[in-house]
Every structure is written in C-alpha cells, then in structure tokens.
Design a protein around this motif. Structure first.
Motif, PDB file in Angstrom:
ATOM      1  N   GLN A 203      -1.967  -3.948  -8.392  1.00 51.86           N
ATOM      2  CA  GLN A 203      -0.733  -3.440  -9.002  1.00 51.86           C
ATOM      3  C   GLN A 203      -0.145  -2.357  -8.117  1.00 51.86           C
ATOM      4  O   GLN A 203      -0.840  -1.468  -7.623  1.00 51.86           O
ATOM      5  N   VAL A 204       1.161  -2.405  -7.921  1.00 54.69           N
ATOM      6  CA  VAL A 204       1.847  -1.465  -7.047  1.00 54.69           C
ATOM      7  C   VAL A 204       2.425  -0.292  -7.833  1.00 54.69           C
ATOM      8  O   VAL A 204       2.304   0.862  -7.442  1.00 54.69           O
ATOM      9  N   ARG A 205       3.025  -0.584  -8.946  1.00 55.61           N
ATOM     10  CA  ARG A 205       3.813   0.424  -9.659  1.00 55.61           C
ATOM     11  C   ARG A 205       2.960   1.210 -10.656  1.00 55.61           C
ATOM     12  O   ARG A 205       2.152   0.641 -11.372  1.00 55.61           O
ATOM     13  N   THR A 206       3.172   2.516 -10.674  1.00 59.39           N
ATOM     14  CA  THR A 206       2.623   3.375 -11.721  1.00 59.39           C
ATOM     15  C   THR A 206       3.755   3.707 -12.673  1.00 59.39           C
ATOM     16  O   THR A 206       4.840   4.111 -12.240  1.00 59.39           O
ATOM     17  N   ASP A 207       3.539   3.539 -13.954  1.00 60.92           N
ATOM     18  CA  ASP A 207       4.601   3.783 -14.931  1.00 60.92           C
ATOM     19  C   ASP A 207       5.080   5.227 -14.870  1.00 60.92           C
ATOM     20  O   ASP A 207       4.304   6.158 -14.616  1.00 60.92           O
ATOM     21  N   ALA A 208       6.367   5.407 -15.112  1.00 56.13           N
ATOM     22  CA  ALA A 208       6.961   6.748 -15.146  1.00 56.13           C
ATOM     23  C   ALA A 208       7.451   7.039 -16.553  1.00 56.13           C
ATOM     24  O   ALA A 208       7.665   6.139 -17.365  1.00 56.13           O
ATOM     25  N   ASP A 209       7.653   8.310 -16.836  1.00 59.03           N
ATOM     26  CA  ASP A 209       8.060   8.752 -18.167  1.00 59.03           C
ATOM     27  C   ASP A 209       9.567   8.953 -18.273  1.00 59.03           C
ATOM     28  O   ASP A 209      10.156   8.725 -19.327  1.00 59.03           O
ATOM     29  N   VAL A 210      10.197   9.395 -17.182  1.00 61.77           N
ATOM     30  CA  VAL A 210      11.604   9.792 -17.217  1.00 61.77           C
ATOM     31  C   VAL A 210      12.372   9.085 -16.115  1.00 61.77           C
ATOM     32  O   VAL A 210      11.898   8.979 -14.980  1.00 61.77           O
TER      33      VAL A 210
ATOM     34  N   GLY B  62      12.904  -2.468 -10.053  1.00 62.52           N
ATOM     35  CA  GLY B  62      12.776  -3.619 -10.940  1.00 62.52           C
ATOM     36  C   GLY B  62      11.982  -4.753 -10.327  1.00 62.52           C
ATOM     37  O   GLY B  62      11.154  -5.394 -11.002  1.00 62.52           O
ATOM     38  N   PHE B  63      12.214  -5.027  -9.058  1.00 56.98           N
ATOM     39  CA  PHE B  63      11.500  -6.120  -8.411  1.00 56.98           C
ATOM     40  C   PHE B  63      10.013  -5.818  -8.287  1.00 56.98           C
ATOM     41  O   PHE B  63       9.179  -6.725  -8.319  1.00 56.98           O
ATOM     42  N   ASP B  64       9.666  -4.539  -8.149  1.00 53.43           N
ATOM     43  CA  ASP B  64       8.240  -4.189  -8.131  1.00 53.43           C
ATOM     44  C   ASP B  64       7.600  -4.456  -9.485  1.00 53.43           C
ATOM     45  O   ASP B  64       6.428  -4.858  -9.560  1.00 53.43           O
ATOM     46  N   VAL B  65       8.344  -4.229 -10.563  1.00 54.97           N
ATOM     47  CA  VAL B  65       7.826  -4.571 -11.894  1.00 54.97           C
ATOM     48  C   VAL B  65       7.549  -6.068 -11.964  1.00 54.97           C
ATOM     49  O   VAL B  65       6.483  -6.504 -12.430  1.00 54.97           O
ATOM     50  N   LEU B  66       8.487  -6.874 -11.497  1.00 51.07           N
ATOM     51  CA  LEU B  66       8.326  -8.328 -11.553  1.00 51.07           C
ATOM     52  C   LEU B  66       7.166  -8.802 -10.678  1.00 51.07           C
ATOM     53  O   LEU B  66       6.378  -9.660 -11.080  1.00 51.07           O
ATOM     54  N   ARG B  67       7.050  -8.245  -9.485  1.00 52.69           N
ATOM     55  CA  ARG B  67       5.972  -8.669  -8.598  1.00 52.69           C
ATOM     56  C   ARG B  67       4.612  -8.289  -9.170  1.00 52.69           C
ATOM     57  O   ARG B  67       3.626  -9.006  -8.964  1.00 52.69           O
ATOM     58  N   ASP B  68       4.551  -7.190  -9.888  1.00 48.67           N
ATOM     59  CA  ASP B  68       3.291  -6.808 -10.536  1.00 48.67           C
ATOM     60  C   ASP B  68       2.890  -7.803 -11.619  1.00 48.67           C
ATOM     61  O   ASP B  68       1.726  -7.845 -12.028  1.00 48.67           O
ATOM     62  N   HIS B  69       3.863  -8.601 -12.092  1.00 48.83           N
ATOM     63  CA  HIS B  69       3.547  -9.616 -13.093  1.00 48.83           C
ATOM     64  C   HIS B  69       2.851 -10.834 -12.498  1.00 48.83           C
ATOM     65  O   HIS B  69       2.471 -11.748 -13.237  1.00 48.83           O
ATOM     66  N   LEU B  70       2.683 -10.862 -11.187  1.00 52.23           N
ATOM     67  CA  LEU B  70       2.007 -11.981 -10.533  1.00 52.23           C
ATOM     68  C   LEU B  70       0.592 -11.642 -10.086  1.00 52.23           C
ATOM     69  O   LEU B  70      -0.123 -12.518  -9.612  1.00 52.23           O
ATOM     70  N   ILE B  71       0.180 -10.392 -10.238  1.00 56.42           N
ATOM     71  CA  ILE B  71      -1.128 -10.003  -9.704  1.00 56.42           C
ATOM     72  C   ILE B  71      -2.254 -10.656 -10.500  1.00 56.42           C
ATOM     73  O   ILE B  71      -2.107 -10.969 -11.681  1.00 56.42           O
ATOM     74  N   THR B  72      -3.361 -10.878  -9.827  1.00 57.70           N
ATOM     75  CA  THR B  72      -4.561 -11.412 -10.497  1.00 57.70           C
ATOM     76  C   THR B  72      -5.712 -10.407 -10.484  1.00 57.70           C
ATOM     77  O   THR B  72      -6.778 -10.680 -11.011  1.00 57.70           O
ATOM     78  N   ARG B  73      -5.496  -9.266  -9.854  1.00 55.80           N
ATOM     79  CA  ARG B  73      -6.463  -8.167  -9.889  1.00 55.80           C
ATOM     80  C   ARG B  73      -5.702  -6.885 -10.186  1.00 55.80           C
ATOM     81  O   ARG B  73      -4.659  -6.638  -9.584  1.00 55.80           O
ATOM     82  N   ARG B  74      -6.218  -6.077 -11.090  1.00 64.97           N
ATOM     83  CA  ARG B  74      -5.529  -4.841 -11.444  1.00 64.97           C
ATOM     84  C   ARG B  74      -5.334  -3.945 -10.237  1.00 64.97           C
ATOM     85  O   ARG B  74      -4.336  -3.222 -10.119  1.00 64.97           O
ATOM     86  N   SER B  75      -6.259  -3.993  -9.300  1.00 66.02           N
ATOM     87  CA  SER B  75      -6.165  -3.138  -8.114  1.00 66.02           C
ATOM     88  C   SER B  75      -4.964  -3.486  -7.241  1.00 66.02           C
ATOM     89  O   SER B  75      -4.563  -2.693  -6.388  1.00 66.02           O
TER      90      SER B  75
ATOM     91  N   ALA C  58       0.829  -1.208   0.000  1.00 71.70           N
ATOM     92  CA  ALA C  58       0.000   0.000   0.000  1.00 71.70           C
ATOM     93  C   ALA C  58       0.863   1.259   0.000  1.00 71.70           C
ATOM     94  O   ALA C  58       0.574   2.225  -0.719  1.00 71.70           O
ATOM     95  N   SER C  59       1.905   1.255   0.795  1.00 68.83           N
ATOM     96  CA  SER C  59       2.800   2.417   0.857  1.00 68.83           C
ATOM     97  C   SER C  59       3.525   2.617  -0.473  1.00 68.83           C
ATOM     98  O   SER C  59       3.675   3.748  -0.957  1.00 68.83           O
ATOM     99  N   ARG C  60       3.969   1.515  -1.070  1.00 71.86           N
ATOM    100  CA  ARG C  60       4.641   1.609  -2.373  1.00 71.86           C
ATOM    101  C   ARG C  60       3.686   2.172  -3.425  1.00 71.86           C
ATOM    102  O   ARG C  60       4.061   3.013  -4.242  1.00 71.86           O
ATOM    103  N   ARG C  61       2.460   1.677  -3.422  1.00 75.18           N
ATOM    104  CA  ARG C  61       1.479   2.115  -4.409  1.00 75.18           C
ATOM    105  C   ARG C  61       1.260   3.623  -4.303  1.00 75.18           C
ATOM    106  O   ARG C  61       1.179   4.327  -5.319  1.00 75.18           O
ATOM    107  N   ASP C  62       1.194   4.119  -3.086  1.00 73.26           N
ATOM    108  CA  ASP C  62       0.998   5.555  -2.864  1.00 73.26           C
ATOM    109  C   ASP C  62       2.189   6.358  -3.383  1.00 73.26           C
ATOM    110  O   ASP C  62       2.023   7.378  -4.060  1.00 73.26           O
ATOM    111  N   ILE C  63       3.389   5.889  -3.106  1.00 69.79           N
ATOM    112  CA  ILE C  63       4.582   6.638  -3.510  1.00 69.79           C
ATOM    113  C   ILE C  63       4.758   6.621  -5.024  1.00 69.79           C
ATOM    114  O   ILE C  63       5.116   7.633  -5.641  1.00 69.79           O
ATOM    115  N   TYR C  64       4.483   5.480  -5.655  1.00 67.08           N
ATOM    116  CA  TYR C  64       4.654   5.394  -7.108  1.00 67.08           C
ATOM    117  C   TYR C  64       3.711   6.357  -7.855  1.00 67.08           C
ATOM    118  O   TYR C  64       3.988   6.739  -8.996  1.00 67.08           O
TER     119      TYR C  64
END
Length: 807
Positions: free
Chosen positions: A194-201, A179-192, A160-166
């Motif tokens: 997901q921890v990481r929000t994509d960044a542009d830069v 990087g590990f947050d990207v990998l862990r997001d590959h295991l989710i079964t519900r979109r909600s 939850a804390s990671r999701r807020d910061i991302y």
C-alpha cells in the motif's frame, strides 16, 4: 459557523487583531514553538489507533500570532490581516474566497500548520503537480520550524517514494495524483505494498475547480485489455454519412444521434441485419458493393465522395462483433467525427492526439480518452490507432474528497460556487475582503450579432488600447480562437504573445513579461491559476509607467459557461489594489448563448458594425449563462445520485478486500472447502505464510475481476438507461434496481470461482501460479478521468473524457 459569506468577518477580525504582527516579535524560536503547542489540543489515540480525544484549536489568537511571526522569520513574508482571517476561516472548515494576489498559498500553509499541530495529517490539494511541488518547497521552511515533516507527490515518483511522502505530516499533491493512488492501492495483494497513508484534513486550493468543475468526472483505473475501438470500416462509413439524413446533432452540441435512415445505412453497408439486435448476437461484417445505387442521398455526390463511399464496399474479412459492440462503435465514431474538434478539444502533436483540459486550456499530459474514443479520434486524423482497456476500478473526485474527515478550501471565486459547495460537501463560503480596495474597472459587456462582428470589434478595441500603453491580456475560449485572434492582430501590425495548449511550456516566460507597457498576450484559460502578472514585468522596472497608463487591461473573447471562469479571467487584473480594467466581447453565436438560449428568440436590431447595445441583450446573455450553470448543477446532482450507489457498493468491496488482506480469511475458506488439498500442501512443507498469501491472491483476483465486470455492466446500463424515461419509468430508480440486483451475489460468485481455482491451481514455495490457468493480471495499468454525464444518451458520457497513462 460560516452560514453566510460575511457573517463571521467581524468575529474573525477581532481574533486577528489579537494576533497582531508585534505580539510575538520579541519571542525566541523556542518560545514560539511552546506557544504554538499550548494553543492547540492534540488528537490522541489508544493502542489500537482509535481516536480517544479529538484535536482542536484552544486559543486561535495565540496560534495565529505564532504562525504569523514564524512566516516572517522563515519565509520573509509578513502576512496581512486578511491572510490571517483566511487562515482562521480555513481552521473553522470554510471555503474562503480571496482575490487574486491576496496570498492564498500562505494562508493555506498557515492553516496546514494549525491542523498538523493538532496531530492531524494534512493533504494540501492543488490543481496540478507543478503547484504542489512549488508550494511545498516555498512553504517548507515554516513547516521545518515546527518540526513538521512535509513533501509533494508528483507523477515521476515511484511507489517507495510516494509511500514515504504519504507518511509525512503535510503532503502536497494534485487531486488526480492523490485519487489515482487510492485506486492503485485497490489492486494490492499485500498490505505492505500500500502506498497511501490516510489523512485527516484536506485543504483544497482552487476549491471551485477541484470540487465543482472536476467533481463531475470519476477517476478510473484501467487494465491492459483490448478495448472496443471502432473498426476501420465503421470509421469510413461514419465519414460518408450526412447530417440530418443519417444523424442529428443536439442543440447543445453534446450529443449526436443516429436517425432510422442512418441505422439502415450502417446495417446495409456492414451487411448485418440489425444494429439493435440482442446483445449476444454475433455479426461478421460483410461489405455492400451497392452503396450508390442503394442510397439515394449519395447518388448526387461529387466524384471524390463517390470514390470514398465506394471504398466502403470492400469486404472486411475477420471483423466479427456483437450488435451492441457495433452500435457502441458507431456512436463513438460519430462523436469523434462531429463533436470533437481539432484545436478546441485536442491538438495533434508529433503524430499523436493530445487532449486539452477545457477548464484550464492546457494540454492534459499523459492523458487520453477512454471507451474507444481515443482510437476513433486517431482514426479520424489518420494516425496510428492505439488500444483501449478494461475498467478495474473508479471513483469520483467528490467521493475522494469525502474520504477526509475535515475539508476546507480557498479560491478566488468561491461565492459563485456556493450552492454546489453547500449541496455536495456541506461547506460554507467565507468572503475575505482584499487587503487593499480593488481599483479595477469592469466595463459592461459588448454584445454583437455574430462571431465575425465580435472578432472585428476585439481587434479594433485592442488597437485603441495600444495607444494608452496598457498591457493587455486577451482571454479566448480555445486554441483555435487564440490563433485566429493572433492572426488578425498580425494583419494590423500588432505583435502579441500567444499562450495556449500548443506552447504551454512557454507559460512562465510569457506570463512574467505580460505586464510590460503595451504588451499584448493572447491566451486560453490556462493563463492564470497559481500565477500573477506583475505590472512592469517580472522585475517591475516599468511598474510606474503601467500604473499611470491604467494597469493591466483584460479583454475576454466570449463568456465562459460559468461566471466563475469569467471572474477568474477578470481577476488577472487589479491585484492587491493595482489599477486595472476589463471588458468582455460576446456574440449571439457563442456557445454559452447558443446552449443557454436554445429555443428562445431575441428581438434586437444591431448597429451597422453588429453591436447590440440594448440593455435587454445584456440581460439575455446573463440569462443564458445562468441557464448553462444550472444545467451543470443538474448534471452534478444527477451524477451524484448515480455514483452514490456505486460508492456504497465500492465501500463493501473495499471492506471485503481489507479483510482478505489483513486476516487469514481466504486460507480459512479455501482450506475448509478442499481439506485434502490443504493438507497435501502442508505435508509438502509449504510455510503457512506462503499458503495464506496464495489463498489471498486467489480470492483477490476473483473479487477484483467480478467488481470490474460489475462496473462494466453498470456502464452498459447507464448508456441506455435514459430509454426508461420513454416507458415513463424513473431512470435513476431503474438504475438502482438493476445495479443492486447485479451486485447481490457478486461476492458469492467471486468465492465460488476462487474455490474452483484453488482446486486446480499449482501452489509452490514460490507462491500461486495463476498464470498457469490463464488468469492474467493486467500487464500494465493506466488511469483517466471521464466526463460522466448520465443525462446524456447514446454514449455521450465519453465526451470530454481524459486518460492519464501510468507507467
């Protein structure tokens, strides 16, 4: 822009001159915010989130002038012109080289403001979580001034804390955590979930370390299933082997190989027919009680060795393995026994093996080796052996960096990594001159015939410098060497502070005092990144005395395999125009010379103390270092070719995952496959949302499992693909052919298995009961980084691997 390291300096200086320190000195805070907003064109999106207008800097001088004044007001820091030049080049997408102490952190933070004001989410990537947290807190007031949200990702944060910061505008994080947050997001079964929000830069601090040194290794997510750790019998057999008779070690000490005699030795003592049988062959390991009689090489062994070897003859009931597993275990045990050295690659602390990060000299906290290697080292040291696991997903740091639309970076040693940055990231290097000219004197290397002669000369040199009152930083290659030098100094009554992976927690306290007069600090490569040694101590009370004595003196014990690492050590001295000096002591026994000069002969006569003063010797050492750097570049290039295909396949899997997560695709397929069961579930009153989620979990389970199996297959073929060269086939071409063929029906297999599961599984209002069919998800996961070298053979890819446990 940035096509040469100095091409844009004149233009950058002109822009920075317009952003002088007094340009906005009289402006109000609101006027500053307005001026900043006017200097950029923000990115705009349509209702679906697609970019309809790209963001960019419209008036660079105005933007730089504003952030310069804001940094002064909020942080109490008055940026130098060179820092503003660095910020400008970062905004142009370059990797900037700025010397130690020149203020890279502030330059990066000001660039982050410039990007964030363009409505772009920014990740400031650091080499560790400590620096991420420190820099976020340090620079936070400047971000707050512009109304930009910010935060830092660290190991202890929950989802939850990671999701807020991302979701914030500017996020600081260590490369492995992101990087590990990207990998862990590959295991989710519900979109909600997901921890990481994509960044542009991505603004990469210590860009050469992150993007070059660590780009060779993939980040791996593993699940809790028993791994292939060497059986106790195999560990004992490997200890009984003899070099040249049963195994040989490569000249670069990166690989160890069984000989034919060694293979026969293992086969006889395990009671199996062949180590190289078909991969499906099962063998129950039987003991041989005729070791001494059946192997002439052990007949003359000492009595303690005879007793040890005889113990190998005890039966090993219940150890049943495939031929391929036995061979892998033997190779892993050989690597652990002969290539991984205590106090060089790892230390033993509190009854556990702790890995050492070679590029930084620090303990790799919460990390371990994969592929049974950790267990092999634990067995070697007589410790409790831990389990391994199944690879669930993996990606290289290079692929992670490639996820960002824009990448720039900063480091003190970018120029030496320019070829790699250009070749693999299409990035150019801009060299920013120091604010004050460097006064450090770099003495010519002292080269000695042997390591013993070198170390004797190092101690004598330190004694001589002690008389000047200069503080000294002695840089060593590993823990064992740092302790050896410290012991030798103690013999001549020179007190020193030792800083290595065994006492890394003392780093801050040691570094802040390392600049005091006459202080001697012996350290591994860990002393440096992100910290400055202040002359005269942390309060600089004795600064004048140290300056008069000549500043900090750096003594390098052996060259590193990369000139960049040498320059990082040198860069501890002579910061911001301070005086300083450096000298390196090298021996022909050093790793960089042995590896880079393998197969070459050097004709030179040493002096009585072992010194080789000839110019050609210095040139030879330079040549050896360039060879090792070239080898690392070749490894990087080859690794990239192997991993690009895996990345392309992963992208296909991720697209499939996204479709399953965000649509009713899974339910549509499974309900169409078994209409009767679908209707029965609906008739039972189950909500459509429950049914769609159940179908989603079924589909994702099998897709993830098949991808994991595919990765295991790719790992197996890479272990043996070098053998294709013997048949004059291209290993890379063969790898591509085999991997593409195996990937071809992966998704189809996953769907077929999902349909079978749907037919049998129980679905209730609480969801799908996959456990009831024995379809278990990992009860725990962990992450690790693997030193991935496809040029090696026989399991060499596991050497130097590290694992970060995830709780």
């Amino acid at each position: 822009m940035g096509s040469s390291p100095t091409k844009n300096q004149k233009k950058s200086r002109a822009v920075v001159a317009q952003a002088g320190a007094d340009r906005y000195a009289g402006a109000t805070d609101d006027e500053l915010r307005t001026a900043a907003a006017e200097a950029v064109v923000p990115r705009e999106f349509d209702e679906d989130g697609a970019v309809i207008r790209e963001g960019y800097v419209e008036d660079a001088a105005q933007l730089l002038g504003v952030v310069r004044e804001v940094a002064r007001r909020t942080l109490g820091l008055a940026p130098f012109d060179v820092q503003m030049q660095g910020t400008l080049r970062l905004l142009h997408g370059d990797v900037v080289e700025m010397a130690t102490g020149e203020g890279k952190t502030l330059a990066g933070a000001m660039a982050a403001v410039g990007y964030a004001l363009q409505n772009k989410r920014v990740h400031v990537i650091t080499v560790n979580s400590y620096l991420a947290g420190r820099d976020d807190e340090w620079m936070g007031a400047m971000f707050d001034f512009f109304g930009l949200s910010h935060g830092a990702i660290s190991e202890e944060l929950d989802s939850a804390s990671r999701r807020d910061i991302y979701a914030r505008d500017i996020v600081f994080g260590a490369i492995n955590e992101l990087g590990f947050d990207v990998l862990r997001d590959h295991l989710i079964t519900r979109r909600s979930d997901q921890v990481r929000t994509d960044a542009d830069v991505a603004i990469v601090d210590e860009a050469d370390s992150v993007m070059v040194d660590e780009a060779l290794v993939p980040l791996v997510l593993a699940g809790s299933e028993p791994g292939r750790a060497p059986a106790g019998r195999i560990t004992k057999i490997v200890k009984a082997m003899r070099e040249q008779e049963h195994y040989v070690i490569s000249e670069d000490h990166r690989n160890v190989f069984l000989t034919d005699r060694g293979a026969a030795f293992v086969e006889r003592h395990l009671g199996i027919d062949s180590l190289y049988g078909e991969s499906g062959d099962d063998h129950r390991i039987h003991g041989s009680t005729e070791f001494l009689n059946s192997d002439a090489t052990l007949e003359n062994a000492a009595s303690d060795e005879e007793e040890r070897d005889a113990n190998l003859g005890e039966a090993a009931a219940g150890e049943q393995l495939r031929s391929a597993d036995v061979l892998v275990q033997v190779n892993v045990a050989l690597h652990a026994e002969h290539l991984l050295i205590r106090d060089v690659h790892y230390i033993v602390r509190d009854g556990k093996v702790a890995l050492i990060d070679g590029s930084r000299g620090r303990v790799a906290e919460l990390q371990r080796w994969p592929d049974g290697l950790q267990a092999a080292v634990e067995a070697k040291e007589g410790l409790q052996v831990t389990d391994g696991g199944r690879i669930l997903d993996q990606m290289t740091i290079q692929a992670l960096v490639g996820m960002y639309e824009q990448v720039c970076g900063m480091t003190g040693t970018a120029l030496a990594a320019g070829d790699q940055l250009r070749q693999f990231y299409d990035l150019e290097v801009s060299v920013i001159e120091p604010n004050m000219p460097t006064k450090r004197y770099d003495e010519t290397d002292h080269v000695y015939a042997s390591a013993e002669d070198r170390d004797n000369a190092v101690v004598k040199h330190i004694m001589d410098i002690q008389h000047t009152g200069q503080p000294q930083l002695v840089g060593t290659q590993d823990v064992a060497e740092s302790e050896r030098i410290a012991r030798e100094l103690a013999k001549v009554n020179i007190e020193c502070a030792v800083l290595n992976a065994k006492n890394h927690e003392a780093e801050a306290a040691v570094i802040v005092e390392a600049g005091r007069p006459g202080r001697v600090t012996v350290s591994t490569q860990m002393a440096g990144r992100g910290t400055d040694i202040k002359l005269g101590g942390t309060d600089e009370a004795e600064r004048d005395d140290v300056v008069a004595a000549g500043g900090l003196h750096v003594v390098g014990v052996g060259r590193f395999r990369s000139q960049r690492l040498d320059n990082q050590l040198r860069g501890r001295s002579g910061r911001q125009g301070d005086p300083g000096s450096s000298v390196f002591f090298v021996s022909l026994d050093d790793d960089v010379v042995a590896v880079g000069g393998a197969g070459e002969e050097l004709q030179a006569q040493p002096e009585p103390d072992g010194l080789l003063p000839q110019k050609k010797v210095i040139n030879f050492v330079d040549h050896c270092q360039r060879v090792t750097e070239g080898q690392m570049l070749d490894i990087h290039a080859t690794t990239w070719k192997y991993n690009k295909l895996i990345k392309d396949q992963r992208d296909i899997i991720n697209d499939r995952r996204d479709s399953l997560l965000d649509t009713a695709t899974a339910w549509d397929d499974l309900s169409y496959h078994n209409v009767d069961k679908a209707n029965a579930l609906k008739s039972a009153g189950l909500a459509q949302e429950v049914l769609e989620q159940a179908a989603r979990e079924i589909m994702l389970f099998h897709l993830d499992y098949e991808w994991s199996e595919h990765l295991a297959y790719l790992d197996d073929i890479r272990e043996s693909i070098h053998l294709r060269a013997i048949a004059r086939e291209s290993p890379i071409d063969e790898f591509h052919r085999m991997s593409i063929a195996a990937f071809g029906n992966l998704a189809e297999r996953a769907v077929e298995k999902a349909r079978e599961t749907f037919d049998e599984v129980e679905i209730t209002g609480d969801g799908v009961n996959l456990e009831g069919l024995g379809l278990h998800k990992p009860s725990a996961t962990w992450t690790y980084m693997v030193n991935d070298n496809p040029l090696s053979s026989g399991g060499g890819s596991v050497i130097g691997s590290i694992v970060q446990m995830f709780r």
